[in-house]
Design a protein around this motif. Structure first.
Motif, PDB file in Angstrom:
ATOM      1  N   TYR A 146       0.820  -1.213   0.000  1.00 51.04           N
ATOM      2  CA  TYR A 146       0.000   0.000   0.000  1.00 51.04           C
ATOM      3  C   TYR A 146       0.852   1.260   0.000  1.00 51.04           C
ATOM      4  O   TYR A 146       0.357   2.354   0.275  1.00 51.04           O
ATOM      5  N   ASP A 147       2.157   1.138  -0.265  1.00 45.33           N
ATOM      6  CA  ASP A 147       3.049   2.294  -0.267  1.00 45.33           C
ATOM      7  C   ASP A 147       2.977   3.047   1.052  1.00 45.33           C
ATOM      8  O   ASP A 147       2.856   4.279   1.105  1.00 45.33           O
ATOM      9  N   MET A 148       3.067   2.309   2.147  1.00 51.25           N
ATOM     10  CA  MET A 148       3.019   2.892   3.489  1.00 51.25           C
ATOM     11  C   MET A 148       4.419   3.343   3.926  1.00 51.25           C
ATOM     12  O   MET A 148       5.427   2.809   3.465  1.00 51.25           O
ATOM     13  N   PRO A 149       4.490   4.315   4.845  1.00 50.14           N
ATOM     14  CA  PRO A 149       5.783   4.678   5.427  1.00 50.14           C
ATOM     15  C   PRO A 149       6.291   3.536   6.306  1.00 50.14           C
ATOM     16  O   PRO A 149       5.510   2.648   6.683  1.00 50.14           O
ATOM     17  N   PRO A 150       7.594   3.553   6.662  1.00 44.45           N
ATOM     18  CA  PRO A 150       8.127   2.471   7.504  1.00 44.45           C
ATOM     19  C   PRO A 150       7.412   2.352   8.849  1.00 44.45           C
ATOM     20  O   PRO A 150       7.460   1.286   9.480  1.00 44.45           O
ATOM     21  N   GLU A 151       6.755   3.421   9.287  1.00 46.05           N
ATOM     22  CA  GLU A 151       6.066   3.411  10.574  1.00 46.05           C
ATOM     23  C   GLU A 151       4.809   2.550  10.583  1.00 46.05           C
ATOM     24  O   GLU A 151       4.211   2.309  11.628  1.00 46.05           O
ATOM     25  N   ASN A 210       4.548   0.556  13.655  1.00 47.74           N
ATOM     26  CA  ASN A 210       5.931   0.103  13.660  1.00 47.74           C
ATOM     27  C   ASN A 210       6.930   1.186  14.090  1.00 47.74           C
ATOM     28  O   ASN A 210       7.843   1.544  13.359  1.00 47.74           O
ATOM     29  N   ARG A 211       6.740   1.710  15.306  1.00 51.10           N
ATOM     30  CA  ARG A 211       7.747   2.562  15.948  1.00 51.10           C
ATOM     31  C   ARG A 211       8.039   1.988  17.339  1.00 51.10           C
ATOM     32  O   ARG A 211       7.809   2.643  18.359  1.00 51.10           O
ATOM     33  N   PRO A 212       8.514   0.751  17.398  1.00 53.15           N
ATOM     34  CA  PRO A 212       8.617   0.082  18.706  1.00 53.15           C
ATOM     35  C   PRO A 212       9.512   0.804  19.706  1.00 53.15           C
ATOM     36  O   PRO A 212       9.232   0.769  20.907  1.00 53.15           O
ATOM     37  N   ASP A 213      10.582   1.448  19.246  1.00 53.67           N
ATOM     38  CA  ASP A 213      11.481   2.142  20.169  1.00 53.67           C
ATOM     39  C   ASP A 213      10.810   3.348  20.819  1.00 53.67           C
ATOM     40  O   ASP A 213      11.249   3.816  21.871  1.00 53.67           O
ATOM     41  N   LEU A 225       7.482   3.208  21.485  1.00 51.72           N
ATOM     42  CA  LEU A 225       6.208   2.627  21.929  1.00 51.72           C
ATOM     43  C   LEU A 225       5.080   2.925  20.945  1.00 51.72           C
ATOM     44  O   LEU A 225       3.924   3.073  21.320  1.00 51.72           O
ATOM     45  N   ASN A 226       5.462   3.018  19.662  1.00 40.45           N
ATOM     46  CA  ASN A 226       4.498   3.288  18.582  1.00 40.45           C
ATOM     47  C   ASN A 226       3.731   4.590  18.794  1.00 40.45           C
ATOM     48  O   ASN A 226       2.560   4.711  18.390  1.00 40.45           O
ATOM     49  N   ALA A 227       4.390   5.551  19.448  1.00 40.79           N
ATOM     50  CA  ALA A 227       3.787   6.876  19.586  1.00 40.79           C
ATOM     51  C   ALA A 227       3.588   7.476  18.201  1.00 40.79           C
ATOM     52  O   ALA A 227       4.361   7.238  17.273  1.00 40.79           O
ATOM     53  N   VAL A 228       2.544   8.274  18.061  1.00 38.72           N
ATOM     54  CA  VAL A 228       2.143   8.782  16.750  1.00 38.72           C
ATOM     55  C   VAL A 228       2.938  10.038  16.409  1.00 38.72           C
ATOM     56  O   VAL A 228       2.902  11.032  17.139  1.00 38.72           O
ATOM     57  N   ASP A 229       3.665   9.976  15.283  1.00 40.63           N
ATOM     58  CA  ASP A 229       4.306  11.162  14.726  1.00 40.63           C
ATOM     59  C   ASP A 229       3.621  11.493  13.404  1.00 40.63           C
ATOM     60  O   ASP A 229       2.627  10.862  13.027  1.00 40.63           O
ATOM     61  N   ASP A 230       4.159  12.468  12.683  1.00 45.52           N
ATOM     62  CA  ASP A 230       3.509  12.897  11.446  1.00 45.52           C
ATOM     63  C   ASP A 230       3.456  11.777  10.417  1.00 45.52           C
ATOM     64  O   ASP A 230       2.435  11.575   9.754  1.00 45.52           O
ATOM     65  N   GLY A 266       6.483  -4.511  19.272  1.00 49.70           N
ATOM     66  CA  GLY A 266       7.124  -4.326  20.566  1.00 49.70           C
ATOM     67  C   GLY A 266       6.165  -4.417  21.731  1.00 49.70           C
ATOM     68  O   GLY A 266       5.220  -5.202  21.718  1.00 49.70           O
ATOM     69  N   LYS A 267       6.378  -3.561  22.730  1.00 48.44           N
ATOM     70  CA  LYS A 267       5.673  -3.675  24.009  1.00 48.44           C
ATOM     71  C   LYS A 267       4.342  -2.938  24.057  1.00 48.44           C
ATOM     72  O   LYS A 267       3.557  -3.146  24.981  1.00 48.44           O
ATOM     73  N   ALA A 268       4.076  -2.054  23.108  1.00 48.30           N
ATOM     74  CA  ALA A 268       2.864  -1.226  23.154  1.00 48.30           C
ATOM     75  C   ALA A 268       2.051  -1.380  21.879  1.00 48.30           C
ATOM     76  O   ALA A 268       2.588  -1.698  20.815  1.00 48.30           O
ATOM     77  N   PHE A 269       0.765  -1.150  22.003  1.00 51.35           N
ATOM     78  CA  PHE A 269      -0.077  -0.972  20.814  1.00 51.35           C
ATOM     79  C   PHE A 269       0.224   0.409  20.249  1.00 51.35           C
ATOM     80  O   PHE A 269       0.674   0.550  19.129  1.00 51.35           O
ATOM     81  N   SER A 270       0.009   1.448  21.042  1.00 53.55           N
ATOM     82  CA  SER A 270       0.460   2.805  20.712  1.00 53.55           C
ATOM     83  C   SER A 270       0.357   3.666  21.952  1.00 53.55           C
ATOM     84  O   SER A 270      -0.675   3.674  22.629  1.00 53.55           O
TER      85      SER A 270
END
Length: 255
Positions: free
Chosen positions: A2-7, A22-25, A27-32, A60-64
């Protein structure tokens, strides 16, 4: 995919689509990048003819863990980014509500802020015994325009929705199940969600998709009644002194 970003990682498994924040380091916190990807994701999933069901989880350890504090600080300063983000928040909510593909959430850890919203917009929810939900928008001085209070009154009582939206208190896995915010509390939510999604994918396609639509018409009508007000109010809340002071304090505590 789907041409998604690495996140956002999207993997095909036959008729299933496994979507991983996919931002496990972090905790999958939401960035832009993650927020923008989520806005694009749901229409693309709906357009994927071979997709019959999807599982949504976190690496990782979190959903988000909710909004990244640096990102929130940028939203307070940058009006162009804020306008884009508010529009994308609307796209995420309506995209999930309208998506023809059933989405099974595997809540592997804390689901906070937008993470909590993604859970509330999913169709079936499996949550880990140690996970929890929380919508702390009000605690940081923001209006929750992209989930949480928009959908909670359909899942639980209005009184309970008000309590947790106005206080930002954590909702344990078992409490979430009792309130109707999760279907099952399990030891391995991903395995259980995959089993459920596979079962749905084997059902007659038109019956599944039309039945989801029948149910989500109610969700979409409820969301549509409040979304314009909610997005305007959230945009305004980014400019308040309370929000600016809270984010400055939170970011200074990280240094």
């Amino acid at each position: 995919m789907y041409d998604m970003p690495p996140e956002i990682d999207v993997r095909a498994d036959g008729p299933l689509r496994i979507i991983t924040l996919n931002r496990p380091d972090a905790l999958n916190a939401v960035d832009d990048a993650l927020h923008t990807g989520l806005a694009r994701l749901w229409p693309r999933l709906a357009e994927d003819h071979d997709a019959r069901a999807a599982v949504l989880t976190g690496a990782g350890k979190a959903f988000s863990a909710g909004g990244d504090f640096t990102y929130l600080e940028e939203l307070g300063r940058d009006t162009v980014l804020r306008e884009k983000t508010i529009a994308h928040g609307r796209d995420i909510v309506l995209g999930m509500a309208r998506c023809r593909v059933p989405v099974v959430a595997a809540v592997n850890g804390p689901a906070v802020g937008l993470g909590c919203s993604l859970v509330s917009l999913s169709d079936i929810v499996y949550i880990a015994e140690t996970a929890y939900l929380a919508d702390p928008h009000v605690q940081v001085g923001l209006v929750a325009a992209d989930g949480g209070p928009l959908t909670w009154p359909l899942h639980t009582s209005l009184l309970l929705a008000k309590e947790y939206a106005l206080t930002g208190a954590r909702i344990s896995a078992e409490r979430a199940r009792e309130m109707g915010l999760a279907n099952h509390v399990v030891a391995d939510p991903l395995a259980e969600a995959l089993t459920c999604a596979k079962r749905i994918a084997e059902m007659p396609r038109q019956a599944v998709e039309a039945t989801k639509r029948v149910l989500n018409i109610q969700l979409e009508k409820s969301v549509a009644a409040t979304l314009d007000y909610a997005t305007t109010a959230e945009y305004q809340s980014f400019q308040t002194d309370d929000f600016q002071a809270t984010i400055a304090r939170l970011n200074s505590g990280k240094k």
